[in-house]
Design a protein around this motif. Structure first.
Motif: not given
Length: 244
Positions: A45-46, A48-49, A52, A83-84
Motif C-alpha cells: 500500500f505504501v 502504491q502511494q 503509483p 484505500g486506507i
C-alpha cells in the motif's frame, strides 16, 4: 563439570517428540507468517502511494487488476488495496483471525490456507469477468473466516460470534457498491474446504506424518481443481493468463 558434543545433542534432539497441535502442526511461539503477510500488504500500500507507477505495472486500474497475460497477478493482486479503509479492514481481520489460526494450524498449514484462499478469490473473479481481478486480500481474509469457524467447532469453541461477523460481512459484500462478491465467496469456499481438511482429516487416530501427508495431498488437489476450473470453466480464462 560435564559437557555434550554437538553431534550427541543433535542425535538426542531427533529422538525427542515435537509438540504438535490437534491439527498436526508444530506448536509455535509467535505467528510470524501473519506478521509477515501484514508487513507485505502494508508495504504494498505504501508503494502504491509513493510510486503509483508500481500499481499500474501490476495491472491495477481503479478497484480492479487487469491480467493482460501476466499470470502472477492472480496472487499479487492480494497485496494491492483501494484505500486506507480497505487496507485497515483487511489488516485488522488478518491480525485477529490469522494470529489464532496460525497458532492452531502451525506456520505451513496457515500459509497454505491463506494462499489458496487468495487464489480461490482470484479464480472466481476471473470466471465471472475473464481477464479482470479484484484487488485486495479479501479472498484470503474470507478464507480465514471460514477456516476459523470450522476449526473452532472442531476445538469445541463458541463460534457464534464468528458466524455473526461472517453474516454481517456477507451482507456488506452484497449491499455495498464496489465490493467484489466473487473474491469473498471464492475465498470463503476455500476456507470451509481447506479448514475442513485440516480439522477433520484423517479421521480417527493418526500420527503427524500421516496427517501431514493427507493435508498436503488434499491441499494440492484443491490447487489442481482451481487450475482445472480456470482451464475448462464456462468461459475460457486461461488465454487471459497468457498460458493458452
Amino acid at each position: 563439570m560435564g559437557f555434550h558434543c554437538r553431534e550427541c545433542v543433535a542425535e538426542g534432539n531427533r529422538t525427542v517428540r515435537q509438540a504438535r497441535t490437534v491439527f498436526g502442526g508444530k506448536v509455535i511461539g509467535k505467528p510470524y507468517v501473519t506478521w509477515t503477510l501484514l508487513g507485505l500488504i502494508a508495504v504494498g500500500f505504501v508503494l502504491q502511494q509513493v510510486m503509483p507507477q508500481i500499481a499500474a505495472d501490476f495491472g491495477m486500474h481503479g478497484f480492479v487488476v487487469h491480467v493482460y497475460g501476466e499470470w502472477y497477478r492472480i496472487i499479487t493482486s492480494a497485496f494491492l488495496h483501494g484505500g486506507i479503509l480497505h487496507l485497515l479492514f483487511n489488516g485488522y481481520a488478518l491480525f485477529l483471525l490469522g494470529s489464532a489460526l496460525e497458532r492452531w494450524l502451525g506456520h505451513g498449514r496457515f500459509l497454505t490456507l491463506w494462499v489458496l484462499g487468495a487464489l480461490s478469490g482470484s479464480a472466481l473473479s476471473l470466471l465471472a469477468a475473464p481477464g479482470q481481478l479484484s484487488i485486495g486480500a479479501s479472498g484470503a481474509i474470507f478464507a480465514l473466516f471460514g477456516a476459523v469457524f470450522v476449526t473452532g467447532r472442531r476445538l469445541g469453541l463458541d463460534t457464534r460470534m464468528i458466524l455473526v461477523l461472517l453474516v454481517v460481512n456477507l451482507g456488506i459484500t452484497f449491499l455495498v457498491p464496489n465490493i467484489s462478491w466473487t473474491a469473498h465467496i471464492g475465498g470463503l469456499v476455500a476456507g470451509f474446504a481447506i479448514g475442513a481438511v485440516f480439522a477433520l482429516l484423517p479421521r480417527g487416530e493418526a500420527d503427524h506424518r500421516r496427517r501431514s501427508l493427507v493435508h498436503t495431498l488434499m491441499a494440492a488437489a484443491y490447487a489442481v481443481l482451481l487450475a482445472a476450473l480456470l482451464i475448462g470453466g464456462p468461459v475460457l480464462v486461461w488465454p487471459a493468463l497468457g498460458l493458452a
